[in-house]
Design a protein around this motif. Structure first.
Motif, PDB file in Angstrom:
ATOM      1  N   ASP A 239      42.291  38.750  32.198  1.00 18.84           N
ATOM      2  CA  ASP A 239      43.621  39.346  31.970  1.00 18.84           C
ATOM      3  C   ASP A 239      44.298  38.758  30.732  1.00 18.84           C
ATOM      4  O   ASP A 239      45.497  38.439  30.742  1.00 18.84           O
ATOM      5  CB  ASP A 239      44.532  39.126  33.194  1.00 18.84           C
ATOM      6  N   GLY A 240      43.521  38.562  29.689  1.00 17.51           N
ATOM      7  CA  GLY A 240      44.096  38.073  28.438  1.00 17.51           C
ATOM      8  C   GLY A 240      44.267  36.564  28.353  1.00 17.51           C
ATOM      9  O   GLY A 240      44.681  36.033  27.327  1.00 17.51           O
ATOM     10  N   VAL A 241      43.940  35.850  29.428  1.00 21.64           N
ATOM     11  CA  VAL A 241      44.091  34.388  29.408  1.00 21.64           C
ATOM     12  C   VAL A 241      42.705  33.758  29.216  1.00 21.64           C
ATOM     13  O   VAL A 241      41.750  34.130  29.913  1.00 21.64           O
ATOM     14  CB  VAL A 241      44.712  33.871  30.727  1.00 21.64           C
ATOM     15  N   SER A 242      42.617  32.830  28.286  1.00 19.43           N
ATOM     16  CA  SER A 242      41.308  32.258  27.976  1.00 19.43           C
ATOM     17  C   SER A 242      40.796  31.376  29.120  1.00 19.43           C
ATOM     18  O   SER A 242      41.527  30.553  29.680  1.00 19.43           O
ATOM     19  CB  SER A 242      41.399  31.490  26.649  1.00 19.43           C
TER      20      SER A 242
ATOM     21  N   LEU B  89      47.089  31.852  39.985  1.00 17.29           N
ATOM     22  CA  LEU B  89      47.338  33.298  39.908  1.00 17.29           C
ATOM     23  C   LEU B  89      47.741  33.648  38.482  1.00 17.29           C
ATOM     24  O   LEU B  89      48.598  32.983  37.897  1.00 17.29           O
ATOM     25  CB  LEU B  89      48.481  33.666  40.865  1.00 17.29           C
ATOM     26  N   ILE B  90      47.111  34.686  37.931  1.00 16.35           N
ATOM     27  CA  ILE B  90      47.582  35.220  36.652  1.00 16.35           C
ATOM     28  C   ILE B  90      48.458  36.424  36.980  1.00 16.35           C
ATOM     29  O   ILE B  90      47.988  37.381  37.611  1.00 16.35           O
ATOM     30  CB  ILE B  90      46.416  35.653  35.740  1.00 16.35           C
ATOM     31  N   ASP B  91      49.732  36.358  36.592  1.00 20.56           N
ATOM     32  CA  ASP B  91      50.619  37.471  36.947  1.00 20.56           C
ATOM     33  C   ASP B  91      50.469  38.619  35.946  1.00 20.56           C
ATOM     34  O   ASP B  91      49.671  38.545  35.006  1.00 20.56           O
ATOM     35  CB  ASP B  91      52.074  37.004  37.120  1.00 20.56           C
ATOM     36  N   GLU B  92      51.237  39.672  36.150  1.00 25.18           N
ATOM     37  CA  GLU B  92      51.036  40.870  35.324  1.00 25.18           C
ATOM     38  C   GLU B  92      51.506  40.683  33.879  1.00 25.18           C
ATOM     39  O   GLU B  92      51.199  41.487  33.012  1.00 25.18           O
ATOM     40  CB  GLU B  92      51.721  42.075  35.980  1.00 25.18           C
TER      41      GLU B  92
ATOM     42  N   TYR C  65      38.085  35.164  40.827  1.00 27.55           N
ATOM     43  CA  TYR C  65      37.036  34.581  39.987  1.00 27.55           C
ATOM     44  C   TYR C  65      36.946  33.098  40.315  1.00 27.55           C
ATOM     45  O   TYR C  65      37.954  32.464  40.630  1.00 27.55           O
ATOM     46  CB  TYR C  65      37.387  34.712  38.503  1.00 27.55           C
ATOM     47  N   LEU C  66      35.749  32.566  40.201  1.00 28.49           N
ATOM     48  CA  LEU C  66      35.594  31.116  40.339  1.00 28.49           C
ATOM     49  C   LEU C  66      34.996  30.607  39.032  1.00 28.49           C
ATOM     50  O   LEU C  66      33.917  31.047  38.623  1.00 28.49           O
ATOM     51  CB  LEU C  66      34.694  30.805  41.541  1.00 28.49           C
ATOM     52  N   LEU C  67      35.736  29.732  38.358  1.00 30.45           N
ATOM     53  CA  LEU C  67      35.293  29.226  37.059  1.00 30.45           C
ATOM     54  C   LEU C  67      34.628  27.874  37.249  1.00 30.45           C
ATOM     55  O   LEU C  67      35.114  27.040  38.023  1.00 30.45           O
ATOM     56  CB  LEU C  67      36.484  29.064  36.108  1.00 30.45           C
ATOM     57  N   GLY C  68      33.543  27.641  36.525  1.00 34.07           N
ATOM     58  CA  GLY C  68      32.825  26.380  36.692  1.00 34.07           C
ATOM     59  C   GLY C  68      32.281  25.839  35.383  1.00 34.07           C
ATOM     60  O   GLY C  68      32.360  26.481  34.338  1.00 34.07           O
TER      61      GLY C  68
ATOM     62  N   PRO D 201      36.028  22.764  39.135  1.00 36.28           N
ATOM     63  CA  PRO D 201      36.079  24.225  39.184  1.00 36.28           C
ATOM     64  C   PRO D 201      37.497  24.734  39.453  1.00 36.28           C
ATOM     65  O   PRO D 201      38.402  23.945  39.737  1.00 36.28           O
ATOM     66  CB  PRO D 201      35.153  24.560  40.352  1.00 36.28           C
ATOM     67  N   LEU D 202      37.653  26.044  39.350  1.00 36.26           N
ATOM     68  CA  LEU D 202      38.988  26.631  39.508  1.00 36.26           C
ATOM     69  C   LEU D 202      38.875  28.069  40.005  1.00 36.26           C
ATOM     70  O   LEU D 202      38.114  28.862  39.447  1.00 36.26           O
ATOM     71  CB  LEU D 202      39.690  26.628  38.138  1.00 36.26           C
ATOM     72  N   PHE D 203      39.614  28.360  41.072  1.00 36.50           N
ATOM     73  CA  PHE D 203      39.723  29.760  41.508  1.00 36.50           C
ATOM     74  C   PHE D 203      40.846  30.431  40.735  1.00 36.50           C
ATOM     75  O   PHE D 203      41.924  29.838  40.558  1.00 36.50           O
ATOM     76  CB  PHE D 203      40.058  29.849  43.003  1.00 36.50           C
ATOM     77  N   VAL D 204      40.612  31.649  40.282  1.00 35.87           N
ATOM     78  CA  VAL D 204      41.641  32.393  39.559  1.00 35.87           C
ATOM     79  C   VAL D 204      41.799  33.766  40.212  1.00 35.87           C
ATOM     80  O   VAL D 204      40.806  34.456  40.463  1.00 35.87           O
ATOM     81  CB  VAL D 204      41.253  32.562  38.067  1.00 35.87           C
ATOM     82  N   MET D 205      43.044  34.122  40.525  1.00 39.07           N
ATOM     83  CA  MET D 205      43.318  35.439  41.108  1.00 39.07           C
ATOM     84  C   MET D 205      44.086  36.280  40.098  1.00 39.07           C
ATOM     85  O   MET D 205      45.040  35.808  39.486  1.00 39.07           O
ATOM     86  CB  MET D 205      44.186  35.300  42.367  1.00 39.07           C
ATOM     87  N   SER D 206      43.667  37.526  39.968  1.00 32.11           N
ATOM     88  CA  SER D 206      44.347  38.446  39.059  1.00 32.11           C
ATOM     89  C   SER D 206      45.309  39.338  39.858  1.00 32.11           C
ATOM     90  O   SER D 206      44.882  40.174  40.653  1.00 32.11           O
ATOM     91  CB  SER D 206      43.309  39.310  38.338  1.00 32.11           C
TER      92      SER D 206
END
Ligand SMILES: *Cc1c(COP(=O)(O)O)cnc(C)c1O
Length: 452
Positions: free
Chosen positions: A35-38, A418-421, A315-318, A49-54
């Motif tokens: 969502d535009g975030v690196s 969480l990445i917001d809108e 997403y799970l980033l590792g 690691p890191l969980f990311v929710m869109s």
């Protein structure tokens, strides 16, 4: 000129001739931004690691699903399945979209109440509701979906003590052509138990029978199974109408729609094999509209979809920790994502993308987690580019069930962001620390000292 990144050399057999059944091997998947975030900046800021929710994906999926049903059927209500992902921020997004809460335990029930969901908009499912849970749910006018005959009798017993008519439905299981059949939840249709339970409820005169419920399975790939289920529930509803002149208010078709994740053992990826929400909506709504309800008495259609609304949003980033070669010659990469946080890797071949630009060269790789356990395998064999220590990657379709089924084992659970809108990031769950874990432990006094 900028110095090029080093990639280690490999020797690879050249495969010549015509492309295989599905063309030539794909290029590696590269995903540098969510969502535009690196991805790199997320890992730098919040750790690996890191969980990311869109949030964008969640809302999109919800609205698409809702629309698939509302364009085909006049009365639709969604209910968010808490156990699929019950982080407060996640549930709040679905509640903002208009979803009720669907819970399967006393703890989930309390979580929904604390979040501010009205009792009358909580559906209470599950095989083991305690007497205290039931009293609370009856008092709050929640919708209680009865699982078994003992629970029915317990509710009838409670009505002798409190002066509120419980609002109930029964959960029904049935043969929908999918085997093994889920017959452990609810009352069976074919053997007559479901009808028997309905008769008991109606003749008791003490309960408001307001709905019929089923949830036929999870990651279902056959829309037709839902058609059969909707027909069988309608048959019960029309039976009630005929015998008792009683109209139920809703038919709850549960959840279980497949996401685009790839089940292990299926040859083609999920994006090619999973039916769309429209396929499921068509099967269910055409069955309900074809049943003999009059227009005024058409029941509300409730859906408790979990996985299909959220899997793609997670997403799970590792990060790569080491590389080694197995005795078979296969390359193995060890990363910081274990099966303790990616529980779904036991059932799915999760799609993996790398998070930095890389060449097209790939190698069949075993992707291992960091646990000192032989079963800690994220992918047994996946074509990956030549990852070095410190390189990052993204595990797709991680939004459903991982943030509820994860466990603290050897390593600790990471942050969820969480990445917001608007592309802003918010921590919606902190990572665990040694403190978090020790908080619950107690050491008896006599064990508090030792000498070595
Ligand atoms: C788990 C569950 C759901 C959600 O299932 P998904 O496969 O995530 O869509 C819905 N209803 C009930 C009763 C459940 O147990």
């Amino acid at each position: 000129m900028e110095k090029k990144k080093y990639e280690r050399p490999i020797i690879k057999q050249l495969v010549t001739g015509v492309p295989g059944k599905f063309g030539r091997p794909e290029k590696p998947n590269i995903m540098t931004h969510i969502d535009g975030v690196s991805v790199k900046s997320l890992l730098n800021e919040y750790g690996s690691p890191l969980f990311v929710m869109s949030e964008k994906k969640m809302r999109e999926k919800y609205q698409t699903a809702k629309q698939a049903f509302t364009t085909r059927y006049p009365k639709v209500q969604m209910a968010w399945s808490y156990k699929t992902n019950y982080l407060d921020a996640v549930c709040s997004i679905y509640h903002q979209e208009g979803s009720w809460a669907e819970v399967v335990s006393g703890f989930e029930y309390d979580k929904a109440i604390e979040l501010g969901v009205e009792g009358s908009k909580i559906i209470f499912n599950g095989p083991t509701k305690s007497e205290a849970d039931l009293i609370k749910a009856i008092t709050n006018e929640s919708l209680i979906h009865i699982d078994n005959i003992d629970e029915l009798y317990l509710i009838l017993k409670i009505t002798e003590k409190i002066n509120i008519r419980p609002k109930v439905a029964i959960r029904v299981n049935m043969d929908t052509g999918i085997y093994p059949m889920w017959d452990r939840f609810g009352f069976n249709y074919e053997n007559g138990m479901a009808w028997e339970a309905l008769n008991k409820i109606m003749h008791s005169g003490k309960l408001d029978l307001i709905g019929l419920h089923t949830h036929i399975g999870t990651f279902m790939l056959a829309p037709n199974a839902y058609k059969i289920a909707a027909q069988k529930l309608s048959d019960l509803a029309l039976g009630l109408k005929k015998k008792f002149s009683h109209n139920i208010k809703y038919i709850d078709m549960g959840g279980g729609f497949a996401s685009t994740n790839s089940l292990k053992g299926i040859y083609m990826p999920g994006v090619d094999t999973s039916p769309s929400i429209d396929d499921f909506a068509e099967a269910i709504t055409s069955a309900l509209l074809s049943a003999h309800y009059s227009t005024e008495e058409l029941p509300v259609l409730i859906l408790e979809t979990g996985r299909a609304l959220i899997d793609e949003a997670g997403y799970l980033l590792g990060t790569v920790l080491a590389n080694k070669r197995l005795i078979s010659g296969q390359r193995a990469t060890i990363a910081d994502i274990g099966v303790n946080i990616l529980f779904t890797s036991f059932w799915y071949d999760h799609k993996i993308s790398v998070a930095q630009e890389m060449t097209d060269f790939t190698e069949p790789t075993a992707l291992f987690g960091p646990l000192c356990m032989n079963i800690d395998v994220i992918r047994e064999n996946v074509e990956l580019p030549l990852l070095n220590i410190g390189d990052n990657f993204v595990v797709h379709y991680a939004g459903a069930y991982n943030m509820t089924q994860w466990m603290q084992f050897i390593t600790m659970r990471p942050k969820v962001v969480l990445i917001d809108e608007q592309g802003r990031t918010h921590i919606i769950r902190e990572n665990e620390s040694l403190e978090t874990i020790k908080q619950l432990e107690k050491v008896p006094e006599y064990l508090s000292k030792f000498e070595l």
